[in-house]
Design an enzyme around this catalytic site. Structure first.
Site, PDB file in Angstrom:
ATOM      1  N   SER A 106       0.822  -1.209   0.000  1.00  0.00           N
ATOM      2  CA  SER A 106       0.000   0.000   0.000  1.00  0.00           C
ATOM      3  C   SER A 106       0.862   1.267   0.000  1.00  0.00           C
ATOM      4  O   SER A 106       1.597   1.518  -0.940  1.00  0.00           O
ATOM      5  CB  SER A 106      -0.950  -0.045   1.195  1.00  0.00           C
ATOM      6  OG  SER A 106      -1.918   0.956   1.129  1.00  0.00           O
ATOM      7  N   ASP A 253      -2.260   6.088  -3.569  1.00  0.00           N
ATOM      8  CA  ASP A 253      -1.142   5.426  -2.904  1.00  0.00           C
ATOM      9  C   ASP A 253      -0.643   4.287  -3.789  1.00  0.00           C
ATOM     10  O   ASP A 253      -1.055   4.145  -4.939  1.00  0.00           O
ATOM     11  CB  ASP A 253      -1.532   4.950  -1.507  1.00  0.00           C
ATOM     12  CG  ASP A 253      -2.632   3.898  -1.527  1.00  0.00           C
ATOM     13  OD1 ASP A 253      -3.365   3.815  -2.538  1.00  0.00           O
ATOM     14  OD2 ASP A 253      -2.770   3.151  -0.538  1.00  0.00           O
TER      15      ASP A 253
END
Length: 461
Positions: A106, A253
């Site tokens: 992530s 992200d």
């Protein structure tokens, strides 16, 4: 919290906390387990598992070791290659895969990586299955009424195969484009792809809908994902929006399951503000089922005040989009998310989806014929101070009567003008004190007040 898997998968530094050996075992278990479930249901076909990855250098290593384990256990692996977490979730669900895997850490730096598991419904894997995987990693698996020190290998024609499934990513792009209600023609949009999984997707979607795009951080090299880029380092997008006089900017992200916005003035728009803007938009059109938006305990106090003024109810869950989704599913809610930009639109997706979020914000801007700054203006963001204290025993510190009394004293002083949140970290030897109030000065004073009691009681390291 699991032994290896947390609320967002098995995550850690590649080949330190999370190794190739771990990945192989995860693949071995999934391939065997889903094959065994099918066999017990009278189905002799091979399990089908779809796999995606982000742009980290180690993602290739984990992709190959996971797939080696899966095929050795008899599963067929469908490779989406570099793609986003929400795309894997979508294709797992609509194509009826037994499960999905996303290789990503992530928003973490490039040297970390992770394994996210997705069930056949496109949701995060259930805790019972994850616990079985952890048991297998630890060499103490008991399932189907039997102990397994090792799992059987597939033989001959039962050995699994790999299938190139890049077409799945293209179908995801098509799906996003199909959700575009308005043409974006004439709009100048900034996109920060964090040198991550959205680098070859976001631009294609926005340009297909007519926007003029200005893209930064879309040159991944395996080592630059999230490096001064994306939703955790949004300064670059703010600068781009102001310099190019753009209408709006969106930052993702590494695996593009979260999105933050930048308005036309270069001001950051948080996940809480996104929830406010879209929640209000849904309510106005009679689309906000149950009249409830799902938040986490870390959402800004100003969001709740704004919802109350708008006549919108809200729910609070523990931190983690997993918990947000669980509440939404249980109560039939359509909108929920986190301050960090994990926003779930349950009509369209089962996970946070950064690109979808940016499309939905564009929809409101186009529908209202106004700017993002005007849309967020009614919500006052309260100053927030968060302090993490390293302690000798977080459970004792969290439950200490004198500390809780100090917290209650602050609550009474704040009244309806703010709030205090005091909790132990789920993963580290820390306690966290968060205060929101009318001024930053007040926040700091109240944090200091509670911290002093923790120190006096001898809990600080």
């Amino acid at each position: 919290m699991g032994r290896y898997f947390g609320t967002d998968g098995f995550r850690g530094e590649a080949n330190v906390t999370l190794t190739a050996g771990h990945a192989y075992k995860v693949g071995r278990f999934l391939g065997w387990y889903y094959g065994e479930l099918k066999r017990r249901a009278g189905d002799s076909s091979a399990p089908r598992i779809v796999v995606g990855k982000d742009t980290r250098r180690s993602s290739y290593m984990f992709e190959y070791t996971l797939i080696s384990g899966m095929t050795a256990s008899g599963a067929d692996a469908y490779m989406m290659h570099v793609t986003t977490t929400p795309s894997v979730a979508l294709l797992t669900r609509v194509d009826g895969f037994d499960c999905g895997i996303m290789i990503s850490a992530s928003h973490n730096p490039y040297y970390d990586n992770g394994i996210k598991l997705i069930n056949t419904n496109g949701e995060k894997m259930d805790e019972e299955t994850i616990s079985l995987i952890e048991d297998y990693i630890d060499g103490k698996l008991n399932v189907f009424g039997k102990d397994y020190s090792e799992l059987p290998y597939a033989l001959r024609d039962k050995i699994g195969k790999t299938v190139d499934f890049a077409s799945g990513r293209n179908r995801y792009i098509g799906y996003l484009i199909s959700l575009g209600v308005y043409s974006f023609r004439g709009m100048k949009v900034g996109l920060d792809c964090a040198n991550g999984a959205s680098w070859n997707i976001a631009k294609a979607v926005f340009e297909a809908l007519g926007a003029t795009t200005y893209v930064i951080n879309a040159e991944p090299n395996g080592l630059n994902v999230n490096d001064n880029a994306g939703s955790t380092h949004i300064e670059g997008l703010q600068k781009l929006v102001k310099e190019k006089k753009l209408d709006v900017g969106f930052a993702y992200d590494g695996d593009a399951d979260r999105c933050l916005c930048v308005d036309e003035n270069g001001q950051v728009v948080s996940g809480d503000q996104i929830l406010y803007v879209y929640g209000l938009y849904m309510k106005e059109r009679g689309k906000l089922i149950n009249n409830t938006v799902v938040t986490t305990v870390m959402s800004n106090f100003g969001l709740y005040k704004a919802f109350e003024a708008a006549g919108i109810d809200y729910a609070k869950t523990p931190v983690g989009d997993k918990y947000v989704h669980e509440y939404m599913t249980a109560h039939g809610c359509r909108l929920g998310g986190e301050q960090s930009g994990h926003i779930i639109f349950s009509k369209y997706a089962t996970t946070g989806d950064g690109i979808l979020t940016s499309l939905k914000m564009m929809e409101v801007i186009m529908a209202k014929k106004t700017t993002l700054s005007n849309l967020v203006k009614p919500m006052k963001v309260y100053p927030q101070v968060l302090t993490n204290l390293a302690v000798t025993d977080k459970e004792k510190a969290q439950n200490d009567v004198d500390v809780l009394s100090a917290v209650k004293c602050v609550e009474d002083k704040l009244g309806d003008g703010g709030r205090i949140l005091y909790r132990a970290s789920g993963t580290e030897p820390l306690v966290r004190i968060m205060v929101e109030a009318e001024s930053e000065k007040l926040c700091k004073a109240y944090v200091k007040e509670v911290s002093a009691v923790i120190k006096k009681k001898g809990y600080l390291k």
